[in-house]
Design an enzyme around this catalytic site. Structure first.
Site: not given
Length: 255
Positions: A56, A58, A60-61, A114, A133, A171
């Site tokens: 996805h 975001h 942080d990915h 998400h 996530d 995570h």
């Protein structure tokens, strides 16, 4: 298993995953939270990265993608629906698409909730699913863009995979997820045992992912919203499972 799997801690609590085909030099990376630990792991093993699979959009990915591509020339795979907010894609896929890796077929699963364009990568022959996530160890992702009904649909699809599947999520949230789960099901002995095992793993500095889908089915409240015990725990004995899930998710957000 036809691949070697490496779980890489990144940032404060993210994970990326490296898959190495045992029969060839092919290596894939799932998500790219930051470049440095991923490039270091590749160099340490003498591996050449061929592919990056993104779950996805975001940051942080995906924020390590540009640096990793510059260093390795890896091809980037992601959701066609999210191409406008992912790094440039060499392969844009839709749920239901399939592609080969390590002599196995990788299946692209629809995983909204998400985020709207979230996907998961299932490798049935290797017993792996990369869920980002969506489904997480002991929990599920927050509903930033999708609806409770969408996330419940995602979790239902993932729950239908082989129970022996390793769930590779994004995570290190397991300990906090299980504290919430125990608050809902304090008499669930499998859950209590898992909580103790997770606490020991963290004391030893070990990741708590991947997790076994069978363990998620017996301890993760977000997969169990269709069970009478969870319906009773939230005071909704006759409610549809999607509504029970929505209540559990709302309680976790306040926990």
């Amino acid at each position: 298993m036809p691949v070697d799997l490496i779980t890489l801690p990144c940032l404060a609590d993210n994970y990326a995953y490296l898959l190495k085909d045992r029969a060839s030099p092919s290596v894939a990376l799932v998500d790219a939270p930051e470049a440095a630990p991923i490039l270091a792991a590749l160099a340490e093993r003498g591996w050449r990265l061929d592919e990056i699979w993104l779950t996805h959009h975001h940051a942080d990915h995906i924020q390590g993608v540009a640096e990793i591509v510059a260093a390795t020339g890896a091809r980037v795979t992601g959701a066609a629906a999210d191409a406008h907010r992912l790094p440039p894609l060499d392969r844009a896929l839709r749920p239901g698409d399939r592609f080969p890796f390590a002599g196995e077929t990788v299946e692209v699963l629809d995983a909204p909730g998400h985020t709207r364009g979230h996907i998961a990568f299932s490798v049935p022959g290797a017993g792996l699913v990369f869920t980002g996530d969506s489904l997480m160890a002991g929990g599920c992702g927050r509903l930033f863009e999708g609806s409770p009904a969408e996330m419940w649909g995602t979790l239902t699809r993932l729950a239908a995979l082989d129970p022996g599947t390793l769930v590779c999520s994004g995570h290190e949230y397991t300990a906090s997820n299980l504290r919430f789960a125990v608050a809902l099901e304090p008499a669930n002995q499998e859950l209590i045992f898992r909580q103790e095992a997770v606490a020991e793993a963290r004391r030893m500095g070990r990741p708590t992912v991947p997790s076994r889908l069978s363990d998620e089915l017996s301890t993760n409240p977000f997969l169990r919203a269709d069970l009478p015990s969870l319906r009773a725990a939230v005071g909704m004995p006759d409610a549809p499972a999607a509504e029970v899930f929505a209540e559990i998710r709302a309680r976790k957000d306040r926990f």
